[in-house]
Design an enzyme around this catalytic site. Structure first.
Site, mmCIF file in Angstrom:
data_model
loop_
_atom_site.group_PDB
_atom_site.id
_atom_site.type_symbol
_atom_site.label_atom_id
_atom_site.label_comp_id
_atom_site.label_asym_id
_atom_site.label_seq_id
_atom_site.Cartn_x
_atom_site.Cartn_y
_atom_site.Cartn_z
ATOM 1 N N HIS A 256 -9.715 19.080 6.894
ATOM 2 C CA HIS A 256 -9.829 19.472 5.473
ATOM 3 C C HIS A 256 -9.094 20.653 5.111
ATOM 4 O O HIS A 256 -8.209 20.688 4.111
ATOM 5 C CB HIS A 256 -11.316 19.466 5.134
ATOM 6 C CG HIS A 256 -11.676 19.958 3.721
ATOM 7 N ND1 HIS A 256 -11.961 19.128 2.749
ATOM 8 C CD2 HIS A 256 -11.486 21.043 2.806
ATOM 9 C CE1 HIS A 256 -12.283 19.797 1.758
ATOM 10 N NE2 HIS A 256 -11.994 20.824 1.753
ATOM 11 N N GLU A 257 -9.120 21.637 6.073
ATOM 12 C CA GLU A 257 -8.365 22.866 5.356
ATOM 13 C C GLU A 257 -6.759 22.478 5.708
ATOM 14 O O GLU A 257 -6.143 23.283 4.939
ATOM 15 C CB GLU A 257 -8.622 24.041 6.261
ATOM 16 C CG GLU A 257 -10.246 24.409 5.998
ATOM 17 C CD GLU A 257 -10.647 24.753 4.857
ATOM 18 O OE1 GLU A 257 -9.779 25.091 3.946
ATOM 19 O OE2 GLU A 257 -11.796 24.422 4.107
ATOM 20 N N HIS A 260 -5.141 21.273 2.521
ATOM 21 C CA HIS A 260 -5.129 22.450 1.702
ATOM 22 C C HIS A 260 -3.852 23.272 1.958
ATOM 23 O O HIS A 260 -3.089 23.434 1.182
ATOM 24 C CB HIS A 260 -6.275 23.546 1.460
ATOM 25 C CG HIS A 260 -7.448 22.964 0.753
ATOM 26 N ND1 HIS A 260 -7.596 22.594 -0.597
ATOM 27 C CD2 HIS A 260 -8.736 22.916 1.164
ATOM 28 C CE1 HIS A 260 -8.626 22.239 -0.699
ATOM 29 N NE2 HIS A 260 -9.595 22.405 -0.010
ATOM 30 N N GLU A 286 -7.942 19.685 -3.912
ATOM 31 C CA GLU A 286 -9.033 19.015 -3.278
ATOM 32 C C GLU A 286 -8.565 17.438 -2.966
ATOM 33 O O GLU A 286 -9.263 17.008 -1.823
ATOM 34 C CB GLU A 286 -10.293 19.079 -4.135
ATOM 35 C CG GLU A 286 -11.754 18.684 -3.327
ATOM 36 C CD GLU A 286 -12.183 19.573 -2.337
ATOM 37 O OE1 GLU A 286 -11.321 20.831 -2.337
ATOM 38 O OE2 GLU A 286 -13.176 19.397 -1.679
#
Lengths: 491, 491
Positions: A256-257, A260, A286
């Site tokens: 997830h990170e 980003h 997101e």
């Protein structure tokens, strides 16, 4: 130098100082000795003071009035759009209100943390009322007679309106509740068993981060209490965490990170340290973290490869084949906490918050009634009752620090991820062949080329529409979820 | 608020911003991904720009003219002494010269590094000439007709003069050369053998750092290419390094940096983030790092305890008893490099640089003749010839970045350490009993009480004289070295 050049040079320094403030935030969560907290507070206050003074610097107004945007090229016009929006915002909010908001939200976070620890909403309510009143006042100043919630939303998702989000979310909610109901009637897949060495998790997570395109020569991975990504341009750092019993927490937080972080790392070098040099909105940000984590990271094809890596790293961990592993990483379980929710229920958590915070801002809901409203809505959408405030209305930090208008960008990001995933599948027909070999470069390359490199050049919705070739809508996400979970749960 | 309160509030913010710049420097050497270097350059430039603007902020001049120092208490007067000195310095140096110095020295460091790698002094000489010319110009502006070298010296050792240092160093040099000669005639003690696990070195070094009073709740230890201490107040971080074949490098680098760091950590809390909240001079700073490292850390009593720790940590490492171990950590060996030098020869390295840089500043020595002058002096004082420039005139970064006047503070620190050691022995008669148990608290407590806590309250020489009860002089250091090395080498 022209006024445009002067302004851009000034902006560049401001952005560099903002990067420094961000790095201090990273340091605070990863490296700072605990006894340095009070001193760090003063240091952060000092650099925030410098940043604030630059935001309201009267020279900026002078430059802005001198510059004729029509004489600039497309990039220049996009730069000006960001700068003018930020400056106009600064001009609309009275200095005294801005200072009061900074002071109150800074204290409110501590009050919220204590109230959550004590499971006592009443202890937080007066503070929340104060934060809400100040943000409503700010929203009124920003909206200049228009919709107050929309005005707040612009801080996170420029161009979005509560009305259009509401329509989109209205279409999502019944189908998500229905899908959740049907899944709950089925037997649950088995989860991982045993204990998982922290160092081995970190080693595997680094390998996966690199596979997803994270550039470790311009970033680093450390452990922190909460996973986050910080920084822009050529210094974008992420954190993750490990759990001895749940290796998926570390791996999927990291993916997830990385979504980003690679967004930031992939922005064209010539935009770095300019207003175009950062992700264009929270929703688009997101969308990248979510498509990395879910549509790619939790796909049957990729988890097939990941299962092999897990067996190699940890030996027998209680799951015996790739299909069972795919089901395990996609389990839909009862839970109170948004940040721990699965793909099906996550957006229900967000929709609940969006509706409640709109009502708070409009005045239709009083803070005194918030806990009851939360609990009623939760029961309706999740099918079971909240047992305590820390599992309900007190679980998120957002409202304590004044983040009204932020929550919907999470679901907007998921909707965008659904659209991008559909377009990516068309563009890369053999995507599953690649994912099943742990090969992500075609997928992340497509995202980099079509979304990430542009930074702030296009408007948020525009960059998604350009990448997809169609106007973003909730359809692809819903179809994807239906198909995926029908296969996993045999429904 | 009074002008004094306004000024102090402004200073406090400036100091906090300076701490941030220091933390970025730490990050650069320990954590920063290598691809972030160019961006970090811009970030550092931005915060340096902010700091510079605050240093020349006209409000400071206004406050200074309003404040009547005589109406302040002793602490207030000391604060004003520092602020007025710094401000007067800023006023004397033309902005154009300051900017040119910043630009040239920033580039010169790279030129120096390349010349050193190529072992080619001629490649560095033109750049050094430029740096020297600018610093002479600055020194002339600062001295207002007085001694130019003295004016530069004030940046590092306020109150010191080249003439008084020259007398002190003149007394040191013949006795050090003589001691070195007598030692060289003796057989050499044996050094450590085998390879030393890096993680075990770091574990032992942390234990020793804590024993020497380093507060890890307000600091941290990381590895870096060069050992250093950075930060003030409640966030003082150190770095160290490990060598697979030389465990002393890690341990004594750490103890040295702990001396610097505990000085900063021990300064009275009420001085933090004020001009009194940092070590008062380079010489006094070095006195702390040196007494920790040498008079305490390399004493027979402490090394007796450390020997036991070494055996426990590494097993047999080729040294069989505490006396042999004491001799090993105090070996006096031929070497070209200042930073690797032993207690006897270290100051000879410094004296050489002091005399050469004074001649450069006065114009008695031309840059073209510097290499030859260095080599001649080295041969005279060390008894063997320099083999290449990277072992001689190119070994230190200092002159490339304009640090003329800095070198003598190293030896001044050693002289101060000698004085403090003599006073400490009187104050704590059973010091060796304590050191032989690895117990440092009486020693570091005495230093904290008598030197460190005062920060910038007293003038540099004054704080040493107060602590010792006598005027600082080179006698105690020379006597200490004679006694110590007579015992080790049987001379």
């Amino acid at each position: 130098m022209s006024a445009y050049e002067d302004l851009m040079a000034f902006q560049r320094e401001t952005t560099a100082l903002g990067q420094i403030a961000g790095r201090l935030g990273w340091d605070q969560e990863t490296m700072m000795p605990r006894g340095a907290a009070a001193q760090r507070g003063e240091e952060m206050g000092a650099i925030e003071g410098v940043l604030h003074a630059r935001r309201i610097d009267p020279r900026v107004g002078g430059w802005l009035s001198e510059i004729d945007d029509a004489g600039l090229n497309g990039v220049g016009q996009a730069q000006m759009r960001h700068i003018r929006r930020t400056y106009a915002r600064t001009q609309k909010v009275p200095a005294k209100l801005a200072a009061e908001l900074a002071r109150v939200t800074s204290e409110a976070q501590g009050v919220w943390a204590e109230a959550r620890a004590a499971d006592d909403f009443a202890a937080f309510a007066p503070t929340l009322k104060r934060v809400l009143a100040l943000r409503r006042e700010e929203g009124a100043a920003l909206s200049e007679g228009g919709d107050v919630y929309d005005a707040l939303l612009q801080d996170y998702e420029p161009g979005a309106t509560a009305e259009s989000l509401s329509q989109m979310f209205g279409a999502l909610r019944p189908r998500l509740v229905d899908l959740r109901e049907r899944i709950r009637a089925q037997p649950q897949p088995k989860g991982p068993e045993g204990t998982f060495d922290a160092a081995a998790q970190m080693e595997l997570t680094r390998k996966i981060a690199v596979a997803f395109g994270y550039d470790l020569t311009r970033g680093r991975i450390d452990k922190a209490v909460h996973p986050f990504s910080s920084g822009s341009g050529n210094d974008v750092r992420i954190t993750t965490r490990t759990s001895a019993t749940d290796p998926f927490n570390c791996l999927y937080s990291t993916i997830h990170e990385v979504g980003h972080a690679t967004y930031e790392q992939s922005i064209a070098q010539e935009y770095h340290l300019t207003p175009l040099g950062e992700g264009v909105s929270m929703g688009v940000h997101e969308s990248q973290s979510r498509i990395y984590e879910n549509q790619l990271g939790r796909s049957r094809a990729f988890t097939g490869w990941l299962f092999g890596q897990m067996v190699e790293t940890f030996g027998d961990f209680g799951i015996s084949d790739p299909d069972a592993f795919h089901a395990a990483v996609n389990r839909v379980q009862n839970g109170y906490i948004r940040t721990e929710a699965d793909e099906v229920q996550y957006n229900l958590h967000v929709l609940l918050r969006f509706d409640l915070e709109r009502s708070l801002i409009s005045g239709a809901l009083e803070v005194e009634d918030l806990e009851a409203a939360w609990n009623a809505r939760f029961l309706a959408d999740f099918g079971f009752a909240v047992d305590k405030p820390s599992h309900g209305v007190l679980q998120d930090v957002h409202w304590s620090v004044g983040l009204f208008g932020y929550f919907p960008t999470y679901t907007l990001g998921n909707v965008y991820a659904g659209c991008l995933h559909q377009a990516l599948r068309s563009a890369v027909p053999d995507l599953d062949d690649q994912l099943s070999r742990g090969e992500l470069s075609a997928a992340t390359g497509w995202l980099s080329e079509n979304v990430q490199q542009h930074g702030g050049l296009y408007r948020p919705r525009e960059v998604i529409a350009k990448a997809c070739g169609f106007e973003p809508n909730e359809g692809p996400l819903l179809d994807y979820l239906d198909t995926k979970f029908a296969a996993i749960y045999g429904i």
